[in-house]
Design a protein around this motif. Structure first.
Motif, short mmCIF file in Angstrom:
data_model
loop_
_atom_site.label_atom_id
_atom_site.label_comp_id
_atom_site.label_asym_id
_atom_site.label_seq_id
_atom_site.Cartn_x
_atom_site.Cartn_y
_atom_site.Cartn_z
N ASN A 157 101.06 -46.21 -0.14
CA ASN A 157 102.31 -45.68 -0.68
C ASN A 157 102.58 -44.26 -0.19
O ASN A 157 103.72 -43.89 0.12
N LEU A 158 101.53 -43.47 -0.12
CA LEU A 158 101.69 -42.09 0.32
C LEU A 158 102.00 -42.01 1.82
O LEU A 158 102.82 -41.19 2.26
N VAL A 159 101.36 -42.86 2.62
CA VAL A 159 101.65 -42.88 4.06
C VAL A 159 103.10 -43.31 4.28
O VAL A 159 103.80 -42.78 5.15
N LYS A 160 103.55 -44.26 3.48
CA LYS A 160 104.94 -44.71 3.59
C LYS A 160 105.90 -43.55 3.35
O LYS A 160 106.90 -43.39 4.08
N LYS A 161 105.59 -42.72 2.37
CA LYS A 161 106.43 -41.54 2.11
C LYS A 161 106.36 -40.56 3.27
O LYS A 161 107.37 -39.95 3.66
N ALA A 162 105.17 -40.38 3.82
CA ALA A 162 105.01 -39.45 4.94
C ALA A 162 105.82 -39.93 6.15
O ALA A 162 106.46 -39.13 6.84
N LEU A 177 99.71 -41.63 9.62
CA LEU A 177 101.02 -41.15 10.09
C LEU A 177 101.01 -40.99 11.61
O LEU A 177 101.95 -41.40 12.30
N HIS A 178 99.94 -40.39 12.15
CA HIS A 178 99.83 -40.25 13.60
C HIS A 178 99.89 -41.61 14.29
O HIS A 178 100.60 -41.78 15.29
N LYS A 179 99.15 -42.58 13.77
CA LYS A 179 99.13 -43.91 14.41
C LYS A 179 100.53 -44.52 14.40
O LYS A 179 100.98 -45.09 15.41
N CYS A 180 101.20 -44.42 13.27
CA CYS A 180 102.55 -44.99 13.16
C CYS A 180 103.53 -44.27 14.08
O CYS A 180 104.33 -44.90 14.78
N ASP A 181 103.45 -42.94 14.10
CA ASP A 181 104.39 -42.15 14.89
C ASP A 181 104.18 -42.35 16.38
O ASP A 181 105.14 -42.52 17.14
N TYR A 182 102.92 -42.35 16.81
CA TYR A 182 102.65 -42.52 18.25
C TYR A 182 103.07 -43.90 18.73
O TYR A 182 103.64 -44.04 19.81
N SER A 183 102.77 -44.93 17.95
CA SER A 183 103.14 -46.29 18.38
C SER A 183 104.65 -46.46 18.38
O SER A 183 105.21 -47.11 19.27
N ALA A 184 105.33 -45.86 17.40
CA ALA A 184 106.79 -45.95 17.35
C ALA A 184 107.44 -45.19 18.50
O ALA A 184 108.37 -45.67 19.14
N SER A 185 106.92 -44.01 18.78
CA SER A 185 107.52 -43.17 19.83
C SER A 185 107.30 -43.76 21.22
O SER A 185 108.18 -43.68 22.08
N ALA A 186 106.11 -44.35 21.44
CA ALA A 186 105.79 -44.89 22.77
C ALA A 186 106.06 -46.39 22.87
O ALA A 186 105.81 -47.00 23.91
N SER A 187 106.55 -46.97 21.78
CA SER A 187 106.91 -48.40 21.74
C SER A 187 105.75 -49.30 22.14
O SER A 187 105.86 -50.16 23.01
N TYR A 188 104.60 -49.09 21.50
CA TYR A 188 103.48 -50.01 21.71
C TYR A 188 103.03 -50.59 20.37
O TYR A 188 103.31 -50.03 19.30
N VAL A 189 102.33 -51.71 20.42
CA VAL A 189 101.84 -52.37 19.21
C VAL A 189 100.71 -51.51 18.64
O VAL A 189 99.75 -51.20 19.33
N VAL A 190 100.80 -51.16 17.38
CA VAL A 190 99.86 -50.23 16.79
C VAL A 190 98.46 -50.81 16.70
O VAL A 190 97.47 -50.12 16.89
N GLU A 191 98.34 -52.10 16.41
CA GLU A 191 97.05 -52.78 16.35
C GLU A 191 97.22 -54.25 16.72
O GLU A 191 98.17 -54.90 16.27
N TYR A 192 96.30 -54.75 17.55
CA TYR A 192 96.25 -56.18 17.84
C TYR A 192 95.19 -56.82 16.94
O TYR A 192 94.14 -56.22 16.68
#
Length: 763
Positions: A78-83, A199-214
């Motif tokens: 929940n907190l990561v979602k807010k971040a 947050l870093h994982k979400c932001d980096y994957s979103a910015s570079a358009s890659y799948v965050v985890e396989y």
């Protein structure tokens, strides 16, 4: 191209559509009684994305991790979602919007514009949090999700008026000095670290358009298939006791001490199960070999770009040369490994454990490891400096919820004592197979003994693959010269040398050659008999699946020694009535002050342990010798333990963000990459053509990498202290130059004559 790729693509699309529909953030956001429509603000220029789209991309990545079970705590989720929701609100400011919407590439103007991560802080309402500590945690993550300024809190204090004027048209909230102080103290808070890491994982994957985890949904099946394939040749085939131990303890931290050849790789993979896993080894050659075993023998080369990767400094080069798939985008594949997105990664320690130095953004790696399993192979192979990084890292990962498996042929008690605070399930696995008949000689290693053994084996048509392991490259090169001169001319082609001072191209070829030579059985499944001598250094002593008939080695400490012996009669199927392992206890290089490389205490203990050892030796006896002699008490006053304690204490007390990531080099080897002048002259056309093309301005990053790799094929690392003269240099880019140095380069690698030892131009 195939059903797996199609299914994977559809699954990825499904995830994004599903997350977009269910977890879409509202484009109209009410802040302080005022409605803001964030779809009207841009977040990215290339590709163009609105703030709404970018935020939803982060939330999609978050849902992928949550769905995979990688976020174990609902409160953290929940907190990561807010971040994710708040992290880029600062981009709504006019200056940023002007830059991001411009067709021209406008630069950040520090006189007019404030970094968006700073501004985002002022859109967070502390009244929305029941627990004010969670407010500070979210603020910490948002404020530090970029590293645009060295100290954001100080930046805020010094730029109050600019911040206020930038935000005056927006609904924002005051942040008091007392609140800033509390935010700054969240760097060491465990929950804050995880929030920022996710947050870093979400932001980096979103910015570079890659799948965050396989997803790892394949390894259990693949291991079952492997066992089934064994049963086709042997109906009674089953996992051995080591592998059963790993399988039964998938939910525990484990330490397994098992002799060479017992299948520790398979044990580690069974322990992973269908979890995200990292296999950590000390040497690149071993990583490549295990990667190929997993890729080919276990995964049958199916859908590997979403299953397994390697992570070391030459990974891209290895993919390019060893994977025969015209449709494979090796650059994309390599990025997935670097982005820590792959389910299974085989890596060097320095690629992963640099997080212990707590640089800005280290939380991404630590958070990833918090839901991963990490296998440490041959932990005893590391020196005191790298061991300190490793032990501190293991303890930290365990604290954050990650699981650790230490799989090793030997484990000295002093290392085991370093890990007492972690709950491990411990297993020891040896059998009665005798693989080695030892002859200890209190003299220096010499060419005469090696040549006599070679000639005797050849005459009597015995297995005649001889491995010679020296403690230094210099000694290896000296032995090579002596043996070459004293071998019959027809036998000289059977003499080989491998160490770290060959250019990349030659070293890769030699590594493949020694692996081929070191097979136990030939194509007819008979014990392979051939005439060959390989002279090497410690680079062959760990995790390489090679099997020689005789070994001649200088004494190292006991752990290293028994690792070396593991390259001889590896599977225990050869006769041992006569000595097959020759150990020489007179050596050069014992540490005296800052010179030398073998700790005096470790060496003397090891030498004393061998005083009464002669003839056949069991695996059990080897472990008993290590447990008897290499104790914490015996080593407490050694230089080794002193150095370990100093580095561990240093790491433990590093303030977060005090070290810059680009200045970190865990493998503390003071070395420089050079091109030997003879190599340059022999390959001048290839090198200069690639170098000329690198000067072109319209190259893609992929083209630039390919051209750089062509040049780096001819590079070798030499010690920074090596005296030599630079002839010229090759410019790879505005920051990187490769010196071309005067030297000798021949069959035994790079050497320097006295007349070339003039100066160190590249320092």
């Amino acid at each position: 191209r195939d059903i797996n790729t199609i299914c994977s693509t559809l699954l990825s699309i499904y995830y994004n559509v599903y997350c977009y529909k269910i977890f879409l953030c509202n484009s109209s956001i009410k802040i302080g009684g005022i409605i803001m429509d964030i779809k009207n603000y841009m977040a990215k220029n290339n590709p163009k994305k609105s703030l709404e789209e970018h935020t939803n991309d982060l939330l999609s990545s978050l849902e992928i991790m949550n769905d995979l079970g990688y976020i174990r705590d609902q409160e953290i989720y929940n907190l990561v979602k807010k971040a994710c929701y708040y992290h880029d609100f600062g981009k709504v400011n006019d200056e940023f919007q002007k830059r991001v919407k411009s067709e021209k590439k406008l630069k950040f103007n520090k006189e007019k514009e404030v970094f968006h991560n700073i501004l985002s802080l002022y859109f967070i309402n502390s009244e929305d949090f029941e627990d004010k500590e969670d407010y500070y945690r979210i603020c910490h993550a948002v404020l530090n999700h970029h590293n645009y300024c060295e100290d954001p809190i100080l930046y805020i204090r010094e730029n109050k008026q600019l911040i206020q004027s930038t935000l005056e048209k927006f609904p924002t909230f005051k942040v008091k000095q007392s609140q800033l102080n509390k935010i700054s103290r969240k760097k060491d808070d465990a929950k804050a670290i995880l929030i920022k890491g996710y947050l870093h994982k979400c932001d980096y994957s979103a910015s570079a358009s890659y799948v965050v985890e396989y997803k790892n949904n394949f390894l259990k099946i693949a291991m079952n298939n492997l066992l089934s394939s064994w049963k086709k040749n042997n109906s009674e085939a089953k996992w051995n006791k080591l592998q059963e131990f790993c399988l039964e303890n998938q939910n525990n931290n484990i330490i397994a001490v098992a002799q060479t050849g017992m299948g520790k790789t398979e044990g580690g993979l069974l322990w992973f199960g269908n979890s995200k896993g990292y296999f950590v080894l000390p040497i690149r050659t071993a990583i490549n070999a295990i990667y190929d075993r997993v890729r080919i023998n276990i995964l049958s080369n199916e859908n590997i770009t979403e299953r397994v990767s390697i992570l070391h400094s030459s990974a891209l080069e290895y993919y390019n040369k060893n994977i025969d798939d015209q449709n494979l985008d090796i650059f994309e594949y390599n990025k997935r490994g670097k982005q820590l997105s792959m389910p299974l990664t085989i890596s060097t320690m320095d690629q992963l454990f640099d997080f212990v130095l707590k640089y800005q953004g280290y939380e991404l790696k630590l958070t990833t490891f918090s839901y991963s399993k990490i296998v440490i192979d041959e932990i005893q192979m590391y020196g005191p400096d790298l061991l300190a990084y490793l032990i501190y890292g293991i303890k930290t990962i365990n604290k954050f919820g990650g699981k650790i498996a230490i799989l090793t042929a030997t484990l000295p008690p002093f290392i085991k004592d370093m890990l007492t605070e972690i709950p491990f399930k411990y297993g020891k696995f040896t059998n009665d197979v005798i693989r080695h008949n030892i002859k200890v000689k209190n003299e220096f290693i010499n060419s005469k003994d090696i040549i006599n053994k070679y000639k005797d084996n050849k005459k009597n048509k015995k297995g005649n693959k001889i491995l010679v392991i020296c403690n230094t490259i210099k000694k290896a090169q000296e032995l090579y010269d002596e043996i070459y001169l004293n071998l019959d001319e027809g036998d000289r082609e059977n003499l080989n040398i491998l160490h770290s001072r060959f250019i990349k191209k030659d070293r890769s070829e030699k590594e493949l050659k020694i692996l081929a030579c070191g097979q136990t059985y030939n194509k007819d499944k008979e014990i392979d008999i051939q005439n060959s001598i390989w002279i090497s250094t410690s680079i062959v002593e760990a995790s390489l699946d090679i099997d020689f008939d005789n070994i001649f080695t200088e004494l190292q400490e006991l752990n290293s020694l028994f690792q070396r012996l593991g390259r001889c009669n590896r599977k225990g199927v050869k006769k041992v009535e006569q000595p097959n392992s020759f150990i020489y206890t007179q050596i050069e290089g014992i540490k005296l002050g800052s010179t030398g490389f073998i700790d005096e205490t470790l060496f003397n203990l090891s030498k004393k342990a061998l005083e009464n050892v002669s003839g056949k030796i069991t695996e059990k006896k080897k472990i008993e010798l290590i447990e008897e002699w290499l104790t914490t008490d015996n080593l407490k006053d050694s230089d080794y333990m002193r150095e370990y304690r100093e580095i561990f204490d240093f790491i433990e007390n590093i303030p977060p963000y005090s070290i810059e990531k680009n200045k970190i080099k865990l493998r503390n080897i003071l070395s420089v990459d050079v091109i030997p002048l003879p190599v340059y002259e022999a390959n001048k056309k290839v090198i200069e053509e690639a170098n000329k093309k690198l000067e072109e301005n319209n190259l893609t990053s992929e083209e630039r990498i390919r051209l750089t790799e062509i040049i780096k094929d001819y590079v070798v690392s030499i010690p920074l202290y090596q005296k030599c003269e630079k002839d010229k240099e090759i410019k790879l880019n505005r920051y990187e130059f490769i010196p071309i140095v005067k030297c000798i380069y021949d069959k035994k690698g790079i050497t320097f004559s006295k007349k070339d030892n003039k100066k160190v131009e590249f320092l």
